[in-house]
Design an enzyme around this catalytic site. Structure first.
Site, short mmCIF file in Angstrom:
data_model
loop_
_atom_site.label_atom_id
_atom_site.label_comp_id
_atom_site.label_asym_id
_atom_site.label_seq_id
_atom_site.Cartn_x
_atom_site.Cartn_y
_atom_site.Cartn_z
N CYS A 175 0.84 -1.19 0.00
CA CYS A 175 0.00 0.00 0.00
C CYS A 175 0.88 1.24 0.00
O CYS A 175 1.87 1.30 0.74
CB CYS A 175 -0.89 -0.01 1.24
SG CYS A 175 -2.00 1.38 1.37
N HIS A 192 -9.13 -3.64 -2.12
CA HIS A 192 -8.16 -2.90 -1.31
C HIS A 192 -8.53 -1.41 -1.29
O HIS A 192 -8.56 -0.79 -0.22
CB HIS A 192 -6.76 -3.11 -1.90
CG HIS A 192 -5.67 -2.37 -1.20
ND1 HIS A 192 -4.73 -3.00 -0.43
CD2 HIS A 192 -5.35 -1.05 -1.17
CE1 HIS A 192 -3.89 -2.10 0.06
NE2 HIS A 192 -4.25 -0.90 -0.39
N GLU A 193 -8.82 -0.85 -2.45
CA GLU A 193 -9.12 0.59 -2.53
C GLU A 193 -10.49 0.92 -1.94
O GLU A 193 -10.65 1.95 -1.28
CB GLU A 193 -9.01 1.09 -3.98
CG GLU A 193 -7.64 0.91 -4.62
CD GLU A 193 -6.47 1.45 -3.83
OE1 GLU A 193 -6.63 2.41 -3.05
OE2 GLU A 193 -5.36 0.91 -3.98
N HIS A 197 -10.21 1.33 1.70
CA HIS A 197 -9.75 2.68 2.08
C HIS A 197 -10.93 3.65 2.22
O HIS A 197 -10.95 4.48 3.13
CB HIS A 197 -8.78 3.25 1.04
CG HIS A 197 -7.37 2.83 1.22
ND1 HIS A 197 -6.63 3.13 2.34
CD2 HIS A 197 -6.53 2.15 0.40
CE1 HIS A 197 -5.41 2.64 2.21
NE2 HIS A 197 -5.33 2.04 1.04
#
Length: 175
Positions: A96, A138-139, A142
């Site tokens: 990351c 993953h994004e 966030h």
């Protein structure tokens, strides 16, 4: 275009839950362009807006082709994403831009189907597998204030905290 500062763990900003985007204007377009430039300059394949201090539900992903180049026309700009469907699980070694120098295997869905908007507010549907599916998850994490290190086992999390402490003591050793 401008390079933006990437926020690093353990900043509390990364724990912010991002807000839905309602205004698809030239300011948004500029932010997306700046995010891509920042991501490419940082040698990343994905970047969520919160990683550059923008608490907005948008992210970009630009996977390299077989030649290793990230072509602008392949850049996905994903705004206000929602999961429609998920299938299977895989383990994938992730890193990351907000947690530089640390890579670890994380369990993710093998395939995902999402609905999102592009920079022009058009609704799109995307089915993804392998690295693209992992990057999307993953994004989107966030956008919800979740980092990949939150998904680690207790043992791996302790290893991460130890490495982070060492890195902070000796910042030049891991660059």
């Amino acid at each position: 275009m401008a390079l933006l500062e990437i926020i690093h763990y353990p900043s509390k900003i990364l724990r912010t839950i991002s807000k839905e985007i309602v205004s698809f204007d030239s300011k948004l377009h500029q932010q997306l362009d700046d995010m891509r430039e920042t991501m490419i300059a940082s040698e990343g394949i994905g970047l969520a807006a919160i990683q550059v201090g923008l608490p907005l539900r948008m992210l970009i992903i630009n996977l390299p082709r077989e030649d290793g180049v990230q072509h602008k026309e392949d850049c996905l700009e994903i705004i206000n994403p929602k999961f429609i469907e998920t299938k299977g699980t895989i383990m994938y070694k992730e890193g990351c831009l907000s947690v530089p120098g640390f890579y670890e295997e994380v369990e993710r869905f093998e395939k995902v189907k999402i609905e999102y908007q592009n920079r022009f507010a058009e609704v799109k549907v995307l089915e993804a597998s392998e690295l693209l599916a992992v990057a999307i998850q993953h994004e989107i994490d966030h956008l919800n204030g979740v980092l990949f290190v939150d998904k680690l086992s207790i043992l791996k999390r302790k290893k991460f905290e130890k490495e982070l402490k060492e890195l902070n003591k000796n910042p030049k050793s891991k660059s």
